[in-house]
Scaffold this active site. Structure first.
Site: not given
Length: 116
Positions: A9, A25, A58
């Site tokens: 995170k 992305s 991603y």
């Protein structure tokens, strides 16, 4: 049995750009990727603190120590430059291993996305 748990995170980082015409992305400063143990191509969940949006994309590697956090393609519609986001990745692991697993948590400086 396997369960999905928090792996990485980056907590409260500032969006530095949004490029609608890119193929898709999120571009992340390489230093932040290394600190949070994210790799290029890894699936991430983005949570926008400013508007409540939550979506997946991603990772693309950005220039190291640039502070870059750029949402690309359709994800660019979910943020504005200056928004604060949380970037999260998850991993599948055996239940017993998950009990002791420690995720990589990064708390960058919100002013410039640096690690100091």
């Amino acid at each position: 049995m396997q369960i999905e748990v928090l792996k990485s995170k980056i907590h409260r980082v500032k969006v530095t750009g949004a490029d609608l015409n890119y193929i898709g992305s999120i571009t992340i400063d390489e230093a932040l990727m290394e600190a949070s143990n994210l790799i290029e191509g890894e699936k991430v969940t983005i949570v926008n603190i400013n508007n409540g949006e939550r979506f997946e994309t991603y990772v693309i590697k950005g220039i190291k120590n640039s502070g870059e956090i750029t949402l690309n393609g359709p994800a660019a519609r979910k943020v504005q430059k200056g928004d604060i986001v949380i970037i999260i990745s998850y991993a599948l692991m055996e239940f017993e291993k998950a009990k002791t697993f420690k995720p990589w948590l990064v708390f960058p400086n919100e002013a410039d996305n640096s690690l100091t």
